[in-house]
Design an enzyme around this catalytic site. Structure first.
Site, PDB file in Angstrom:
ATOM      1  N   LYS A  73      14.256   5.904   3.011  1.00 52.78           N
ATOM      2  CA  LYS A  73      15.217   4.879   2.625  1.00 52.78           C
ATOM      3  C   LYS A  73      16.476   4.948   3.490  1.00 52.78           C
ATOM      4  O   LYS A  73      17.043   3.914   3.874  1.00 52.78           O
ATOM      5  CB  LYS A  73      15.576   5.048   1.147  1.00 52.78           C
ATOM      6  CG  LYS A  73      14.405   4.774   0.204  1.00 52.78           C
ATOM      7  CD  LYS A  73      14.724   5.180  -1.220  1.00 52.78           C
ATOM      8  CE  LYS A  73      13.539   4.912  -2.144  1.00 52.78           C
ATOM      9  NZ  LYS A  73      13.749   5.424  -3.516  1.00 52.78           N
ATOM     10  N   THR A  80       0.845  -1.183   0.000  1.00 51.38           N
ATOM     11  CA  THR A  80       0.000   0.000   0.000  1.00 51.38           C
ATOM     12  C   THR A  80       0.889   1.246   0.000  1.00 51.38           C
ATOM     13  O   THR A  80       2.090   1.156   0.282  1.00 51.38           O
ATOM     14  CB  THR A  80      -0.932   0.011   1.227  1.00 51.38           C
ATOM     15  OG1 THR A  80      -0.149  -0.058   2.420  1.00 51.38           O
ATOM     16  CG2 THR A  80      -1.901  -1.164   1.190  1.00 51.38           C
ATOM     17  N   LYS A 118       7.429   1.728   2.507  1.00 49.00           N
ATOM     18  CA  LYS A 118       8.494   2.260   3.366  1.00 49.00           C
ATOM     19  C   LYS A 118       7.973   2.881   4.655  1.00 49.00           C
ATOM     20  O   LYS A 118       8.717   3.007   5.630  1.00 49.00           O
ATOM     21  CB  LYS A 118       9.302   3.307   2.587  1.00 49.00           C
ATOM     22  CG  LYS A 118      10.061   2.741   1.394  1.00 49.00           C
ATOM     23  CD  LYS A 118      10.852   3.811   0.670  1.00 49.00           C
ATOM     24  CE  LYS A 118       9.975   4.749  -0.133  1.00 49.00           C
ATOM     25  NZ  LYS A 118       9.323   4.103  -1.275  1.00 49.00           N
TER      26      LYS A 118
END
Length: 329
Positions: A217, A89, A118
Site C-alpha cells: 500500500k 485475484t 495490490k
C-alpha cells in the site's frame, strides 16, 4: 458497462451483491452494469447476454466455484467484448501473477481496469499507468489502499494543487487490531488467535504480520501521490512479530501506543513506532488512517474503516462511476 470479473472471493461477491441491490445506480448516475464473465480459482463462466449476479453468488456458496468452463480468464479478456475488467485475484508480490497478465491484456485491448489486487501495482504501477494512457483507457485502484476509506482519492483530488511533502499512516487493520488487543492485556499469540477467529488475518499470515501488505500500500501511495518510481522490494520493511507485552507496557507508560506505521519522506519504510495517544494516527481496532503533510495546508488526516468485502466493493463502485463520468464527457 460490460464487466469481466477476475476473482470471485469476498470482494467480488460483495460487488455483485451491491450492484444487484442498488436500483438507484442507473437513475442517479446513468450507469447500467452487466457481468459478462466471472472467474474464480475453479475456472470461469461467461455469457455475452449477461450473468445473473444473485445466481452466481448462490452457486459460489453452494458449490464452492462458479465455474462451468476451464477456459482461462486471460483468454476471455483477450477475446470477449467488455468495457471494464475488475481484477480481484489474490495479491502476489513475487511476479504479480495472474493479475499482472490480466491487467496488461485488458489494457492492450482497450479495456478499462479496476484493480483491488495490490500485487501488480506494487511491482509496476508507473509502467501500468503509462500503458493505460498509451491505450487510451483508465486504470483505477482506489480499493487497494484503505478499503472503503478513500485515502488515494483524498490525496489526489482533495489536495489537488498542493505539493505533498510527506505522509505516514496506519494502513493494515489486522495488525492494528492485534496491537490494540495487546494494549488491552492480551499476549501476541492471544491477540493473533482472536484476529484469526474474526477472519481478519490473511491466509498467508506473513502478508499482515511481516508488513508486506503495508509495504504494498505504501508503494502504491508513494508512486501515485508523490510520483515516485518505487517497487515493494525497495521499501524498508519490518513487522510486529517481535512486539512483546513488555514493549506495550513501556510504551503505555510513556503516553504512547505501539503501531505499525508506514512512512514516506526521505526514506520509504514500514516499521513499529511509538505513537502518542493524542496523535490523530493513534487509532484503534481495524481502523486505517493516513496523515498527509503538504506545503501550504499543513498536515491533514483521513480516518476510516479498512479492508473488507463490502467496504472494498464500495470503492470499486466509486471507480466505476469515475470511469463512467470521464468517458461520457
Amino acid at each position: 458497462m460490460r464487466i469481466i470479473q477476475s476473482g470471485f472471493g469476498a470482494v467480488g461477491q460483495s460487488l455483485a451483491g451491491l450492484l444487484e441491490s442498488r436500483d438507484d445506480i442507473y437513475t442517479k448516475y446513468g450507469i447500467m452494469t452487466k457481468f459478462v464473465a466471472i472467474s474464480d480459482s475453479g475456472g470461469t463462466i461467461h455469457d455475452e447476454s449477461g450473468l445473473d449476479p444473485a445466481r452466481m453468488i448462490q452457486k459460489k456458496r453452494q458449490e464452492g466455484t462458479i465455474s462451468d468452463s476451464k477456459k482461462s480468464i486471460s483468454s476471455i479478456i483477450q477475446n470477449m467484448d467488455a468495457d471494464v475488467l475488475i481484477e480481484a485475484t489474490p495479491s502476489n508480490y513475487i511476479d504479480g501473477e495472474p493479475g499482472m497478465t490480466n491487467i496488461i491484456t485488458a489494457l492492450k485491448r482497450g479495456i478499462h481496469v479496476i484493480s483491488v489486487n495490490k500485487g501488480p501495482l506494487a511491482l509496476a504501477l508507473p509502467s501500468l499507468v503509462e500503458m493505460a494512457v498509451y491505450n487510451g483507457v483508465y486504470l483505477r485502484f482506489s480499493g487497494t489502499v484503505g478499503g472503503g476509506t478513500p485515502i488515494l482519492n483524498y490525496a489526489k483530488k482533495s489536495l489537488r494543487g498542493e505539493r505533498i511533502t510527506s505522509f505516514r499512516g496506519i494502513l493494515n487493520g489486522t495488525t492494528n487490531y492485534i496491537l490494540t488487543s495487546m494494549g488491552g492485556g492480551m499476549s501476541f499469540e492471544e491477540a493473533l488467535g482472536d484476529a484469526r477467529g474474526r477472519g481478519y488475518v490473511e491466509a498467508d499470515e506473513s502478508l499482515d504480520l511481516d508488513g508486506w501488505d503495508v509495504a504494498a500500500k505504501l508503494t502504491i501511495l508513494s508512486n501515485w501521490v508523490m510520483n515516485q518510481k518505487t517497487t515493494i522490494h525497495q521499501v524498508e520493511r519490518d513487522g510486529i512479530r517481535d512486539v512483546t507485552q513488555q514493549d506495550i507496557q513501556r510504551s503505555t507508560e510513556r503516553g504512547n501506543a505501539i503501531k505499525l506505521v508506514a512512512n514516506c519522506n526521505d526514506v520509504i519504510s514500514v516499521g513499529v513506532e511509538d505513537v502518542p495517544f493524542d496523535d490523530p494516527l493513534c487509532i484503534h481496532g481495524t481502523l486505517n488512517a493516513a496523515s498527509f503533510t503538504s506545503e501550504h495546508s499543513g498536515t491533514q488526516t483521513i480516518i476510516g474503516r479498512g479492508a473488507g468485502g463490502i467496504e472494498t466493493a464500495s470503492s470499486v463502485l466509486r471507480d466505476l462511476l469515475d470511469i463512467r463520468q470521464v468517458v461520457t464527457k
